[in-house]
Every structure is written in structure tokens, then in C-alpha cells.
Scaffold this motif. Sequence first.
Motif, short mmCIF file in Angstrom:
data_model
loop_
_atom_site.label_atom_id
_atom_site.label_comp_id
_atom_site.label_asym_id
_atom_site.label_seq_id
_atom_site.Cartn_x
_atom_site.Cartn_y
_atom_site.Cartn_z
N MET A 287 7.76 -1.38 -5.51
CA MET A 287 7.25 -1.42 -4.14
C MET A 287 5.87 -2.09 -4.14
SD MET A 287 6.48 1.76 -1.52
CE MET A 287 8.14 2.39 -1.66
N ASN A 288 5.68 -3.09 -3.26
CA ASN A 288 4.37 -3.71 -3.20
C ASN A 288 3.39 -2.81 -2.44
OD1 ASN A 288 4.53 -4.20 -0.34
ND2 ASN A 288 5.74 -6.06 -0.75
N VAL A 289 2.11 -3.20 -2.48
CA VAL A 289 1.08 -2.31 -1.95
C VAL A 289 1.24 -2.11 -0.44
CG1 VAL A 289 -1.40 -1.99 -1.64
CG2 VAL A 289 -0.52 -2.90 -3.79
N ALA A 290 1.55 -3.19 0.28
CA ALA A 290 1.71 -3.06 1.73
C ALA A 290 2.84 -2.11 2.09
CB ALA A 290 1.97 -4.44 2.34
N ASP A 291 3.95 -2.19 1.36
CA ASP A 291 5.06 -1.28 1.62
C ASP A 291 4.68 0.15 1.26
OD1 ASP A 291 6.65 -3.34 2.52
OD2 ASP A 291 7.69 -3.63 0.61
N LEU A 292 3.91 0.31 0.17
CA LEU A 292 3.46 1.65 -0.21
C LEU A 292 2.59 2.25 0.88
CD1 LEU A 292 3.02 3.98 -2.26
CD2 LEU A 292 1.06 2.69 -3.12
N VAL A 293 1.67 1.47 1.41
CA VAL A 293 0.79 1.98 2.48
C VAL A 293 1.61 2.37 3.70
CG1 VAL A 293 -1.07 1.37 4.06
CG2 VAL A 293 -1.23 0.72 1.65
N ASP A 294 2.61 1.57 4.04
CA ASP A 294 3.49 1.93 5.16
C ASP A 294 4.20 3.26 4.89
OD1 ASP A 294 2.87 -0.28 6.68
OD2 ASP A 294 4.56 -1.48 5.94
N GLN A 295 4.67 3.43 3.66
CA GLN A 295 5.37 4.67 3.31
C GLN A 295 4.42 5.85 3.34
OE1 GLN A 295 8.79 4.82 2.63
NE2 GLN A 295 8.41 7.02 2.83
N VAL A 296 3.23 5.67 2.82
CA VAL A 296 2.22 6.75 2.84
C VAL A 296 1.88 7.13 4.28
CG1 VAL A 296 -0.20 7.27 2.36
CG2 VAL A 296 1.24 6.25 0.58
N SER A 297 1.69 6.13 5.13
CA SER A 297 1.37 6.39 6.53
C SER A 297 2.47 7.20 7.21
CB SER A 297 1.16 5.06 7.26
OG SER A 297 0.85 5.27 8.62
N LYS A 298 3.70 6.84 6.93
CA LYS A 298 4.83 7.57 7.51
C LYS A 298 4.88 9.01 7.01
CE LYS A 298 9.90 7.48 7.74
NZ LYS A 298 11.13 6.74 7.32
N ASN A 299 4.68 9.19 5.71
CA ASN A 299 4.77 10.54 5.12
C ASN A 299 3.58 11.41 5.45
OD1 ASN A 299 7.18 9.76 3.96
ND2 ASN A 299 6.29 9.33 1.94
N ASP A 300 2.51 10.79 5.95
CA ASP A 300 1.29 11.54 6.23
C ASP A 300 1.26 12.15 7.63
OD1 ASP A 300 -1.26 12.40 5.15
OD2 ASP A 300 -2.22 11.05 6.58
N ARG A 301 2.30 11.95 8.39
CA ARG A 301 2.28 12.41 9.78
C ARG A 301 2.16 13.93 9.89
NH1 ARG A 301 7.12 8.27 11.64
NH2 ARG A 301 5.85 6.35 11.53
N GLU A 302 2.73 14.64 8.93
CA GLU A 302 2.59 16.09 8.92
C GLU A 302 1.48 16.57 8.02
OE1 GLU A 302 6.66 18.42 9.95
OE2 GLU A 302 6.47 17.73 7.88
#
Length: 395
Positions: free
Chosen positions: A1-16
Motif C-alpha cells: 500500500m502506498n502512503v496516500a492509500d495508507l493515509v486514506d485507510q487511517v482516516s477511515k479507521n479513525d472515525r471512531e
Amino acid sequence: MNVADLVDQVSKNDRELHAWAHLSHTAAAEAVREGPLAGMCFGVKDVIDVAGMPTRCGSAASDPREADTDATCVNLLRHAGAIPIGKTVTAEYAFRAPGPTRNPRRLDHTPGGSSSGSAAAVAAGMVPFALGTQTGGSIIRPAAYCGVVGFKPSFGAVARAGLAFTCESLDVIGWTADSVGTASAVADVLLPAGTEAAGASRRSSVVLLPHAADHPLEAQALETLEHAADRLRELGVNVQTAAPWAHAGELARTHELVMYYEIARSLRPVADRHGSALGQEVLDAIKTGLTIPGTDYILARRAQERLRHDWSSLIGAADFVLTPSAPGFAPAGLSNTGSSAFNKNWSLLGWPCLHLPTRLDARGLPLGVQLVAPFERDHALLAAAGQWWPALREN
């Protein structure tokens, strides 16, 4: 996973979880492509500068503008190939008022503080490590509550340029990590190599210290500590239980005096200009600190400096201390960050500390133990922990 995709995933998982105060979708743009930490993404507690990101200190009273340059520690990590993807949530000005972060082990329990976002982000698998700071117990306690490795280096071992520190004589930059190996790899970048002997290569001795001056230890935390001591004995480590520590009360009181005196003078300029935006916990700390006489502070600082270099008078001939990281499990609720009773003495002394998670209970809440080493024996502490941790882990 590239960094941009990782940040997107982190942002999604951080909602809670709410571990992040700021995420950068352009984090990889200035990445160094080689080095010992090449490609390793990390978080930075939001009291430490990262170029192109704001440093908000968990407070509406802070400057919203982006930092122009990296803190020294962030710059060193960049040049080792690591990539800062964002700023993690902190208690306001790294004091006591909790931020919005929740514990990834159980969302209705505190993640600890003040480095709450850093510990939670690592525990949730978002990044392999994250920078934090400790004045009392702000790295070790969140690491304990979230069940990750937490490392507080010796005072002054990590350069603090670019840190919005509040207590000049106490604040230390450290990190939480997904393993002792990761914590050691970061230490190899941020700490001087030194000439200290390597960890537990000989028959080591450990003092077991289950006591704190002003807080009881929960039964399961004591059981976890004693189990760790037994496992060390099985490895051939000489473990001796200490009597209640005669110095603990004095050290705890001295820590409080130094902390309040310094935080008052660090943050009064903020209060003078932006007092209406500061939380009541910080305002009360400033008020308390301003009542402390300068003569008391000077005496406390002299005692601190004397004891920092006098391990043998406090501990004896042992190589390490084995002690609790926290009074017990992460408390339920999000209204406070827990007690630093088992941390602040070591913060006053400036000795390196390492939290090792060792077990989970039926609810999924973690417990572990804290190892402490003499001043500037950071690498020896990490080396010993690297050898011992596999034997200490219960599940």
C-alpha cells in the motif's frame, strides 16, 4: 500500500477512534527513499513540529499556522527514511485534560494520556510507531492502557528543538511502538550510540518494586508483575523484591512541585493572551504553580539533579528495576487519563523506562510491566527487553 492509500485507510479507521488531530495526504512528497527506517510511516504527537502541519497542542489557544520546519527528532527520522503522516491527539498542552481519543482495545475505556493518540494509533495498527512526550506518565501509561510498547528515554537523550514543552526539567520525547524491535530501531536513529554494555549479555540483577507512594496496585496488575518476575528468574535473572521505597513519597512531591512551577511559567504567556480559550485544568495548573516559592523550586531542582546520577543510593547494585506501568487496567470512561503514580518518580529522575505489554484479560484489556534502567543506559534497557519480552508474554 502506498502512503496516500495508507493515509486514506487511517482516516477511515479513525472515525471512531479519534487518534489523529491532523493527517497529511502529501506526506510522502519529501520522503527519503533509503535508510534504516525506509518507508516506515509514523505519527507525531501534536506538541512536536512537523513542517507543513500545524502544532495545535490539543488547544484552541494555540497557533493554527503550519510549522515551517521539522522538530529535530522528526528531521532525523525523515533522513532515516521514515515518513510522518500526521499529528496525533494530545491532552491540552500535554497536561491532564483528555482529548477525544478512545482506547482501541475497548472504545469505552480511556487510552491514557497525554500521548493518547500516539498509543492508540499504534495499538490500532495504523502506524508501527508514533512519537510522544512524557512529563509524568504520558508515554508509559498510554502504552500500558493500549497494550503497546512504550519507551521514555533518559532526560535529554533526544533533542527537544521543535517541541512545545511545558516543563523544561521534565519533558522527554519518546515513542510508542508495535514491538521492542521497532522501538530499538527508532532509538538507533534518535539516541546517541554511546559506549554502554549490551543489555542482558551477562547474569543480570533486577529489583522488583511493586509499590507507589500514593496509589494502590490492583490485584491483577500485581499478579502480572509477579508472573513477570518469576519468568525472569526462570531465565537466570537475579530478581529481589524491594521493601516499600522510602524515597517514593518525597520524589512524588518533588515531581509535583517542579511540574507545577514550570508549567505555570511556560503557559502563563498563553493564558495572558488567550486565557478564554484554555481549559480549566490548564488554568488551574497555572494558578497553582504561581503560588510556589522560587526557593522551594531551586531546592527541588538541586535534589533532582543529585539523585538523577545516584542510582546506587536508591536502587543498590541491581541492573534494572521491574515495576508496574500503571495501577491496573485502563479505567472505564473517557473523562480522565488515569494515574501517573507509577511513572512520575522515574520522570523526575530522568531514568529511561520501557513498558512491555504481557497479557490481555477476557475483555481484551491489556496489562504489562515497566522496566527502568540507570540514567543514560537506554540501549542496555532496550537490549535486555528484547531478550526478555518473548518469555514475559502470556498471550
